[in-house]
Design an enzyme around this catalytic site. Sequence first.
Site, PDB file in Angstrom:
ATOM      1  N   GLU A   1      -6.673  -7.187  -1.305  1.00 55.80           N
ATOM      2  CA  GLU A   1      -7.054  -6.998   0.099  1.00 55.80           C
ATOM      3  C   GLU A   1      -8.375  -6.254   0.157  1.00 55.80           C
ATOM      4  OE1 GLU A   1      -3.898  -5.612   2.743  1.00 55.80           O
ATOM      5  OE2 GLU A   1      -5.353  -4.389   3.823  1.00 55.80           O
TER       6      GLU A   1
ATOM      7  N   GLU B   1       0.826  -1.210   0.000  1.00 54.68           N
ATOM      8  CA  GLU B   1       0.000   0.000   0.000  1.00 54.68           C
ATOM      9  C   GLU B   1       0.860   1.259   0.000  1.00 54.68           C
ATOM     10  OE1 GLU B   1      -2.881  -0.127   3.151  1.00 54.68           O
ATOM     11  OE2 GLU B   1      -4.181  -1.540   2.080  1.00 54.68           O
TER      12      GLU B   1
END
Length: 341
Positions: free
Chosen positions: A261, A169
């Site tokens: 995710e 991320e």
Amino acid sequence: MRSARSVPLLATLLLLGLVLTPATARSAPAAPTPVAANGQLKVCGTKLCNQQGKTIQLRGMSTHGLQWYSQCVTNGSLNALATDWKADVLRASMYIQEDGYETDPRRFTDLVHSAIERATARGMYVIVDWHMLDPGDPHHNLARAKTFFSEITQRHRDKNNLLYEIANEPSGVSWSRIKSYAEQLIPVIRAKDPDTPILVGTRAWSSLGVSEGADESEVVGNPVNAANIMYTFHFYAYSHRDEYLRTLARAADRIPVFVTEFGTQNYAGEGANDFAMSQRYLDLLAAKKISWVNWNFSDDHRSGAVFKQGTCAGNGPWTGTSSLKPAGVWIRDRVSTPDDF
């Protein structure tokens, strides 16, 4: 007459189902595992395809950080994930900071090796997740990433069930900065493994830029200079509403996307579950054949961890729903929906 040594061997073979008895001979053949059915994956156009070139959608679970919850990744839990949940894919989540890889590279690399071997033995695909989070600039960990992926690719390059997620991320940096990181790391991977699909994180916590005021156009207009790659998108349904959903829908028609995710809760993986919004996302993912992985396969106290607290320390029970939180019951049902391979 059997030798004394042959008796335990026969018992072992019977346990593993490798000797046909009258009962097993009459039973229907077991369904092929995801990897046996699909083989080496590849990116074809904007989709993920199997070795026959057929578009497929993988569904599965991500571990929590292996530095905290490796006790939830056991033979028993993975047996349940593969056979009871019927998952296609396990994401092995290895944090770099947060008491992770940088504190003991040998130990954490070995934990990933172990997760790969265990999932492989059960016929599942494995996403090797280089879980960089804070700091958000992936260049901070570029040297570590080159070391880690050099070893992973050297050891596992002959397997046909891997995917490499090279930046979990990214945040607080431009897309061009993330692209630069990917274009320096990908050749290191390709030097030893030319075939495994590579998953590239996107800006603003892999939101395709939405969480920092951008959208998919920056990736569409300036893609990574590499083949056989996909771009990741993460969402948490309670927090990430229609703007995120619309961005994902548009992006999936232009670039290959993999949802590595997501959660049914807020962006921290906690709080109330929004199953209605989550189902809207899953309906879109099914319609566009976008693979997905849910966060997370642990017994953390947060609502986003599928198991009730204490399950991992007590070694289950792993099958059924008695040890699952509401999010676990909901996601198990959707992971195990009959596939279309």
